[in-house]
Motif scaffolding. Structure first.
Motif, PDB file in Angstrom:
ATOM      1  N   UNK A   1      10.638 -96.909 128.042  1.00  0.00           N
ATOM      2  CA  UNK A   1      11.060 -96.703 126.661  1.00  0.00           C
ATOM      3  C   UNK A   1      10.730 -97.963 125.886  1.00  0.00           C
ATOM      4  N   UNK A   2       9.868 -97.843 124.889  1.00  0.00           N
ATOM      5  CA  UNK A   2       9.557 -98.978 124.005  1.00  0.00           C
ATOM      6  C   UNK A   2      10.409 -98.829 122.754  1.00  0.00           C
ATOM      7  N   UNK A   3      11.403 -99.699 122.629  1.00  0.00           N
ATOM      8  CA  UNK A   3      12.360 -99.589 121.532  1.00  0.00           C
ATOM      9  C   UNK A   3      13.761 -99.620 122.094  1.00  0.00           C
ATOM     10  N   UNK A   4      14.554-100.559 121.616  1.00  0.00           N
ATOM     11  CA  UNK A   4      15.835-100.817 122.281  1.00  0.00           C
ATOM     12  C   UNK A   4      17.037-100.155 121.623  1.00  0.00           C
ATOM     13  N   UNK A   5      16.867 -99.632 120.412  1.00  0.00           N
ATOM     14  CA  UNK A   5      18.028 -99.084 119.699  1.00  0.00           C
ATOM     15  C   UNK A   5      18.154 -97.590 119.908  1.00  0.00           C
ATOM     16  N   UNK A   6      19.215 -97.181 120.551  1.00  0.00           N
ATOM     17  CA  UNK A   6      19.377 -95.772 120.892  1.00  0.00           C
ATOM     18  C   UNK A   6      19.527 -94.882 119.670  1.00  0.00           C
ATOM     19  N   UNK A   7      19.945 -95.448 118.551  1.00  0.00           N
ATOM     20  CA  UNK A   7      20.162 -94.597 117.376  1.00  0.00           C
ATOM     21  C   UNK A   7      18.850 -94.024 116.835  1.00  0.00           C
ATOM     22  N   UNK A   8      17.727 -94.568 117.250  1.00  0.00           N
ATOM     23  CA  UNK A   8      16.443 -94.030 116.804  1.00  0.00           C
ATOM     24  C   UNK A   8      15.827 -93.054 117.808  1.00  0.00           C
ATOM     25  N   UNK A   9      16.459 -92.906 118.950  1.00  0.00           N
ATOM     26  CA  UNK A   9      15.833 -92.094 120.005  1.00  0.00           C
ATOM     27  C   UNK A   9      15.715 -90.617 119.630  1.00  0.00           C
ATOM     28  N   UNK A  10      16.548 -90.179 118.698  1.00  0.00           N
ATOM     29  CA  UNK A  10      16.469 -88.771 118.316  1.00  0.00           C
ATOM     30  C   UNK A  10      15.120 -88.432 117.685  1.00  0.00           C
ATOM     31  N   UNK A  11      14.416 -89.459 117.217  1.00  0.00           N
ATOM     32  CA  UNK A  11      13.099 -89.222 116.620  1.00  0.00           C
ATOM     33  C   UNK A  11      12.014 -89.042 117.689  1.00  0.00           C
ATOM     34  N   UNK A  12      12.337 -89.376 118.914  1.00  0.00           N
ATOM     35  CA  UNK A  12      11.431 -89.072 120.033  1.00  0.00           C
ATOM     36  C   UNK A  12      11.835 -87.679 120.503  1.00  0.00           C
ATOM     37  N   UNK A  13      11.440 -86.694 119.740  1.00  0.00           N
ATOM     38  CA  UNK A  13      12.118 -85.406 119.769  1.00  0.00           C
ATOM     39  C   UNK A  13      12.037 -84.674 121.105  1.00  0.00           C
ATOM     40  N   UNK A  14      10.877 -84.655 121.713  1.00  0.00           N
ATOM     41  CA  UNK A  14      10.774 -83.932 122.989  1.00  0.00           C
ATOM     42  C   UNK A  14      11.569 -84.644 124.084  1.00  0.00           C
ATOM     43  N   UNK A  15      11.440 -85.970 124.118  1.00  0.00           N
ATOM     44  CA  UNK A  15      12.209 -86.726 125.117  1.00  0.00           C
ATOM     45  C   UNK A  15      13.706 -86.533 124.874  1.00  0.00           C
ATOM     46  N   UNK A  16      14.093 -86.561 123.606  1.00  0.00           N
ATOM     47  CA  UNK A  16      15.507 -86.443 123.265  1.00  0.00           C
ATOM     48  C   UNK A  16      16.040 -85.055 123.639  1.00  0.00           C
TER      49      UNK A  16
END
Lengths: 120, 156
Positions: free
Chosen positions: B58-73
């Motif tokens: 995962x490149x990016x440390x803030x979980x609040x943005x993970x929803x934008x990685x839609x398929x992974x999320x």
């Protein structure tokens, strides 16, 4: 024995003086004119404005027991989305960075070297 | 002396299978110069039926943005435990992310697919930016992403 009696008398006298003063201050005469001690109180309430302690948000370092302040002047640990620090705790916690814990046991990784990353 | 040799033989016999079951694999991802902030990237694996198997990086440390990685999320429900210990910084435009992981041999030539979801702040999300079958023959062959990724390749 005498000493005890002396102390008791002194403390009683002191209490009586303080109590009388306080009672006088809190009870005005029916005609509205203040009593001797109350006059001091009345004058004080009329002449001295109520001054509130400062509540501005300019302080940067004193949180007074709370985890952090939420003013808009600093650049760390607030709740906006523009900084690069922690958010305010809503949602899932941030994951552990590589190197701090082992990779998850999801069957994809071997048991060898830890992940190595480089950005060019 | 005999007991020493026996011990050495035993430890060698126990160690070799472990070494043979995994290998270092380097994943190289180069981003386009898209003119935005650093990209969040989720690298994960699905099996032949498309079911999520696990995350690789995962490149990016803030979980609040993970929803934008839609398929992974969608596959993980945003479970950050999936990327504990395999998370690093987001990747800037035009930069190259190079990750070396010790991956199980069973991942290759077994119908697994490596996916990359990408997201950039104030820009369009890009799920399944890259989807590449994990095969030994495909190692070293670069593929192009749909929006933010200029090239991706894995080397063994």
């Amino acid at each position: 024995m005498r000493k005890i009696l002396t102390l008791l008398v002194a403390s009683t006298a002191l209490t009586a003086v303080i109590g009388t003063t306080a009672w006088s201050a809190m009870n005005a005469a029916p005609d509205g004119s203040p009593r001797p001690f109350a006059a001091i109180w009345q004058d004080a309430t009329q002449s001295l404005p109520l001054i509130l302690a400062s509540d501005d948000d300019d302080d940067d370092d004193e949180s007074h027991g709370s985890r952090r302040d939420h003013d808009d002047d600093d650049d760390d640990e607030d709740c906006d989305d523009d900084d690069d620090d922690d958010d305010c705790g809503s949602g899932a916690p941030n994951p552990a960075p590589a190197g701090t814990v082992a990779p998850p046991q999801n069957g994809l990784f071997g048991n060898g070297a830890p992940p190595q990353v480089q950005v060019n | 002396m005999k007991s020493l040799l026996a011990t050495l033989a035993l430890t060698t016999a126990l160690t070799l299978p472990g070494l043979a079951m995994a290998r270092p694999v380097t994943l190289t991802t180069t981003l386009n110069s898209y003119g935005g902030d650093g990209a969040y990237l989720a690298l994960y694996v699905t099996d032949a039926s498309g079911a999520y198997m696990g995350s690789l990086w995962m490149a990016g440390t803030k979980s609040k943005y993970y929803e934008h990685l839609t398929d992974w999320y969608r596959a993980t429900g945003g479970d950050t435990a999936q990327v504990n210990g395999i998370t690093g910084a987001s990747v800037g435009a035009g930069r190259t992310l190079e990750i070396t992981l010790d991956l199980a041999d069973a991942l290759f030539d077994a119908g697994y697919t490596l996916h990359i979801d990408a997201a950039v702040e104030d820009m369009r999300d890009s799920p399944n930016e890259v989807a590449v079958p994990l095969t030994t023959a495909g190692a070293g062959t670069p593929v192009t992403g749909r929006r933010y990724i200029a090239s991706f390749a894995y080397d063994m």
